[in-house]
Design a protein around this motif. Sequence first.
Motif, mmCIF file in Angstrom:
data_model
loop_
_atom_site.group_PDB
_atom_site.id
_atom_site.type_symbol
_atom_site.label_atom_id
_atom_site.label_comp_id
_atom_site.label_asym_id
_atom_site.label_seq_id
_atom_site.Cartn_x
_atom_site.Cartn_y
_atom_site.Cartn_z
ATOM 1 N N VAL A 1 0.860 -1.190 0.000
ATOM 2 C CA VAL A 1 0.000 0.000 0.000
ATOM 3 C C VAL A 1 0.895 1.239 0.000
ATOM 4 C CG1 VAL A 1 -1.929 -1.111 1.184
ATOM 5 C CG2 VAL A 1 -0.144 -0.012 2.534
ATOM 6 N N ARG A 2 0.375 2.331 -0.550
ATOM 7 C CA ARG A 2 1.158 3.579 -0.602
ATOM 8 C C ARG A 2 0.644 4.546 0.451
ATOM 9 N NH1 ARG A 2 4.827 5.844 -3.859
ATOM 10 N NH2 ARG A 2 4.776 4.051 -5.254
ATOM 11 N N MET A 3 1.573 5.031 1.290
ATOM 12 C CA MET A 3 1.257 6.044 2.295
ATOM 13 C C MET A 3 2.384 7.073 2.308
ATOM 14 S SD MET A 3 -0.276 3.933 5.586
ATOM 15 C CE MET A 3 1.300 3.184 5.985
ATOM 16 N N ASN A 4 2.025 8.342 2.216
ATOM 17 C CA ASN A 4 3.015 9.431 2.249
ATOM 18 C C ASN A 4 4.139 9.210 1.240
ATOM 19 O OD1 ASN A 4 1.556 10.546 4.419
ATOM 20 N ND2 ASN A 4 2.706 9.296 5.889
ATOM 21 N N ASP A 5 3.754 8.812 0.015
ATOM 22 C CA ASP A 5 4.703 8.596 -1.084
ATOM 23 C C ASP A 5 5.702 7.473 -0.808
ATOM 24 O OD1 ASP A 5 3.569 10.607 -2.642
ATOM 25 O OD2 ASP A 5 4.764 12.145 -1.629
ATOM 26 N N ARG A 6 5.345 6.583 0.123
ATOM 27 C CA ARG A 6 6.189 5.417 0.387
ATOM 28 C C ARG A 6 5.340 4.152 0.289
ATOM 29 N NH1 ARG A 6 9.236 7.729 5.824
ATOM 30 N NH2 ARG A 6 10.499 9.326 4.770
ATOM 31 N N VAL A 7 6.008 3.051 -0.037
ATOM 32 C CA VAL A 7 5.296 1.783 -0.179
ATOM 33 C C VAL A 7 5.488 0.942 1.092
ATOM 34 C CG1 VAL A 7 5.079 -0.360 -1.501
ATOM 35 C CG2 VAL A 7 5.564 1.802 -2.685
ATOM 36 N N TYR A 8 4.377 0.571 1.699
ATOM 37 C CA TYR A 8 4.414 -0.254 2.907
ATOM 38 C C TYR A 8 3.701 -1.580 2.648
ATOM 39 C CZ TYR A 8 5.879 3.960 5.405
ATOM 40 O OH TYR A 8 6.566 5.071 5.819
ATOM 41 N N ILE A 9 4.012 -2.581 3.485
ATOM 42 C CA ILE A 9 3.340 -3.872 3.387
ATOM 43 C C ILE A 9 2.229 -3.893 4.430
ATOM 44 C CG2 ILE A 9 3.614 -6.380 3.439
ATOM 45 C CD1 ILE A 9 6.633 -5.914 3.002
ATOM 46 N N SER A 10 1.003 -4.014 3.967
ATOM 47 C CA SER A 10 -0.140 -4.020 4.868
ATOM 48 C C SER A 10 -0.238 -5.370 5.575
ATOM 49 C CB SER A 10 -1.430 -3.758 4.082
ATOM 50 O OG SER A 10 -2.569 -4.061 4.856
ATOM 51 N N SER A 11 -0.241 -5.350 6.901
ATOM 52 C CA SER A 11 -0.292 -6.599 7.665
ATOM 53 C C SER A 11 -1.629 -7.310 7.471
ATOM 54 C CB SER A 11 -0.047 -6.333 9.148
ATOM 55 O OG SER A 11 -1.011 -5.428 9.667
ATOM 56 N N SER A 12 -2.730 -6.576 7.459
ATOM 57 C CA SER A 12 -4.047 -7.197 7.341
ATOM 58 C C SER A 12 -4.228 -7.851 5.978
ATOM 59 C CB SER A 12 -5.157 -6.168 7.581
ATOM 60 O OG SER A 12 -5.058 -5.098 6.663
ATOM 61 N N THR A 13 -3.787 -7.167 4.907
ATOM 62 C CA THR A 13 -3.896 -7.751 3.566
ATOM 63 C C THR A 13 -2.972 -8.956 3.435
ATOM 64 O OG1 THR A 13 -4.337 -5.537 2.672
ATOM 65 C CG2 THR A 13 -3.767 -7.265 1.099
ATOM 66 N N HIS A 14 -1.751 -8.828 3.936
ATOM 67 C CA HIS A 14 -0.783 -9.938 3.894
ATOM 68 C C HIS A 14 -1.335 -11.155 4.630
ATOM 69 C CE1 HIS A 14 2.822 -12.225 5.109
ATOM 70 N NE2 HIS A 14 3.417 -11.707 4.041
ATOM 71 N N ARG A 15 -1.951 -10.914 5.782
ATOM 72 C CA ARG A 15 -2.506 -11.999 6.584
ATOM 73 C C ARG A 15 -3.639 -12.717 5.836
ATOM 74 N NH1 ARG A 15 -3.390 -9.051 10.778
ATOM 75 N NH2 ARG A 15 -5.601 -8.704 10.438
ATOM 76 N N GLN A 16 -4.493 -11.961 5.192
ATOM 77 C CA GLN A 16 -5.596 -12.562 4.430
ATOM 78 C C GLN A 16 -5.083 -13.371 3.241
ATOM 79 O OE1 GLN A 16 -8.755 -12.735 5.075
ATOM 80 N NE2 GLN A 16 -8.870 -11.361 6.825
ATOM 81 N N LEU A 17 -4.036 -12.877 2.591
ATOM 82 C CA LEU A 17 -3.508 -13.547 1.401
ATOM 83 C C LEU A 17 -2.800 -14.857 1.742
ATOM 84 C CD1 LEU A 17 -2.064 -10.457 -0.515
ATOM 85 C CD2 LEU A 17 -4.029 -11.833 -1.203
ATOM 86 N N THR A 18 -2.175 -14.911 2.907
ATOM 87 C CA THR A 18 -1.370 -16.096 3.266
ATOM 88 C C THR A 18 -2.091 -17.058 4.202
ATOM 89 O OG1 THR A 18 -0.345 -14.872 5.100
ATOM 90 C CG2 THR A 18 0.805 -14.837 2.983
ATOM 91 N N CYS A 19 -3.246 -16.666 4.702
ATOM 92 C CA CYS A 19 -3.944 -17.444 5.735
ATOM 93 C C CYS A 19 -4.104 -18.915 5.354
ATOM 94 C CB CYS A 19 -5.307 -16.820 6.006
ATOM 95 S SG CYS A 19 -6.326 -17.746 7.167
ATOM 96 N N SER A 20 -4.595 -19.191 4.154
ATOM 97 C CA SER A 20 -4.863 -20.573 3.741
ATOM 98 C C SER A 20 -3.849 -21.103 2.737
ATOM 99 C CB SER A 20 -6.278 -20.667 3.160
ATOM 100 O OG SER A 20 -7.244 -20.357 4.135
ATOM 101 N N ALA A 21 -2.665 -20.499 2.726
ATOM 102 C CA ALA A 21 -1.671 -20.881 1.714
ATOM 103 C C ALA A 21 -1.198 -22.324 1.867
ATOM 104 C CB ALA A 21 -0.473 -19.933 1.782
#
Length: 683
Positions: free
Chosen positions: A134-154
Amino acid sequence: MESFQPGMCEGMECISESLFVVLCQILGTSQQVALRRETVDIKEMVKRQVTPYDGLIKIVSGSDREGFRLEGSDIDVMLWPNNHRVIMDMSQSEYYNTANTTLILSDSSESPPGFTLLQLLTPSTKRYVQSASVRMNDRVYISSSTHRQLTCSALIANSTVHGPCGSGVIAGIEFDQAWCFVCDFWPLSASSLIERCHSWPDPEIVDDIVRNGCHFVAIGHPYGPHENHEWRISFSQAEQKCVYAMNHSQFLTYGLLKLFLREVINQQSEETNKLLCSYHRKTVIFWAIQKNTLPHWCPQNLLAGFWVCFKLLLKWVYEGICPNFFIPQNNLFLTKVHGSAQNILFLQLHELYKKGLACLLQSSSIRSYIIVVLYNPRLSVCTDERLIQSKVDFDLECLQELSENNFTDKPNLCHCINHLQSVEWLISLPLTQNQVFCLMRLTATILHKTVFILHTYTNTRANKQISHADNMSCHMLKFAARFGFVSDMLYIAMYYYKTFRYREASSVIEMTKVKLAQPYLMYNGCVHRERYTEAVGGQSWSKKMRQAVAMDIYLDNKICYINELIPEQQSSLQNGIPISYIPVFVMLHFLEFLCYRHIDTTLSQAALDELQVLVHHDQGRYLDDLYRDISWEILGICQQITGNLQAALYSYQQSLTQYPLHNIQTATQRRIQDLVQSTPVNY
C-alpha cells in the motif's frame, strides 16, 4: 497481601517433590524434553541447509518447540521468505546484495512499543508481498491485514484468521501458521534485555539471542494509528532460547502454570476465560526467574516457585500492566485486561489466592496426586528422574520423535543429493546421540526416495544404465535397512515388486514377517514391556531399531512406489496431502498378496485373508483409526484384483465413511464408478 511461606504447610517439601514427579510424568523428564528439542532442532538445521535462497523457511515454534507435548495443544509454525530481510536503519542495507534480496525497513516512529510499519525498499518477487503493498506518504508499505488474508490458507486449506496466524486442522490437530518476515538485527526498543540480564539468561545466551535478531508477524496494535498496516515484533526464537535456558524445575513450573491457566483460571467464567493467554504465563515465568525471586529452583521448591509466579500475575492483573519481557514498555494487558473485565478477573484470582495451595486442587491433572500426599505428609518421594521414567517409555518416545518427515518437498535427485550433503556436513558437528539417531532416520528416508526417483529416471534408458542404476538402488536400500527400522525392509520388497522380481520380494517379505511377528515388537505406541526388555534391553537404540521397532510406511505422493496405488496418491496430492501413511501390517499383506499372485495363488489368497481380518477386526493395536481410509481402500483394491467385486465395493464404501486423512475420496469414487459400470450385477 500475605506472602507465601514454604513452611506454612506441613509436608510442603514432600508435596513439592511429589508434584515434581507427577509433572515429570505429565510434561516429561529432562531427558524426554531434551530428546524433543534436539530432534526438532536437527530437523530444522537440515531444512535450512537445503532451502534455496529464494525459498521459504518453515520452523516449528511455540510449546511444541519448547519441549511440551500436551494433549489438545495446537502446533505453531512460522514461515518467511528466505530472500526478504528487514533492516532497522538504512545503514544496515550494506550487508545485503539487493540484486537477490528484498529489503524492508522497520519504521516504528509512529507505532506503539513492540509494533512497527514495514516499508518496502526494493521490489519483491513474491506475489503475496506485491499484492499486500500500500502507498502512504509517497512510500510503499506492506499491509499486515492484507498480507494476513492472502497467506492465511496458503498451506492449510480452509484456514481461518486467528491473531497473526492462519488456523486450520489436519488429522484432528490444530495448526497455527504465522507468515512473517525475518530481521538479522536486534531492535533498539529491546536493548534493555542486554543491560538487565546478569544472572539469567547467561550472557552467552543473551549474546546468541541478540545475534539472531527477531521476526515481524502480521498484526497491528488495536490502538495504534495504523492498525491494519502495522506489524508486531516477534521474539519467538528468543523466547525459545530462554526456555531452553531454564533448569528442569523451572521448566516444570512453567508447565504447571500452563495447566493451572487452562484447567483453573480459564474455567472461572465466560467473561474472563479468554483474557489471559499462554504468552502471559510465559512472560510471568521469565520475569520471576530473572528477578531472582526464588534463590533455588529445585524439586523441593516447586510449589514456592509456582506461588511466586501466581502472586506476580495477581499483581499485574491488579495494576493492569503486564510488561513484555523484551520490550517492557509494551503492556500486554493494554487491549484486553482493563475496565470491568480486569476487576472481575482480579476478584477471581484473589479468591484462588486466598485458598492458598488448595487452589491447585481445582486442577484436574494433578488434584488426585496432591490429595494422596496431603493424607501421607511423611511420604518418601524419589525425585531421581532415571527412576521416574522407564527405559521402555523413553524408547516409545524416541520412536514418536524420530518419526519420518516429508524432508524432500521437491522429489528430484538434485534435492535428495542436497539433503545427503547436508547430513554429511552435520555429522562433522558435535551432535547429541538423539540428533545422530535423527540423522540416521533422515538418511534412510532420503535413500528410500532416491531409489524410487532414480527408477523413474532410468526406466527408459539403455540396459547397461538400467543395470548400473538397479545395482546402486539395491545397495542403497540394503544400506538404509542396516540402520533403519524393521519395517524399512518393506521398501526393498516394494522395489523388487516394482522391478518384477517377485520371488526376491517374497523372500524379503517373509523375513520381515518373521521379525514383525516377534512378541517384543514395538509398534504404534504399544509394546510388551517385559519381553521387549528381555530381548533388547541394554542394547543401543540403533540396534533396537533394527531388531524390535517398526513404524508405518510413508509414501511421498509425488513418487510412484506401487502402480496399484497411483490413483490414491494422485487424489491425495490434488487435495494438498503430500504423504500417504500406510500401516505397516497393511503394507506387509498388500505386498505379500501382490507378489504371490505371480508365484502361488494359494499363498496370495492367504495374504488377502490376513489383510481382511486385520482391516475388519483390528481394534487399534495394528491399525490406527486415522489410517482406516487407506486401509479399506487397499483391501478393496486386492479384492477387485481377485474378481470379488461385491466385497471390493463394500470396502470402497467403508473407505468413504472413515476419517478422510488421505483425501482419497476422488480415487475411491472413481473405483466405485468403474466397478458399477463394468458389471450389470445389482449390488
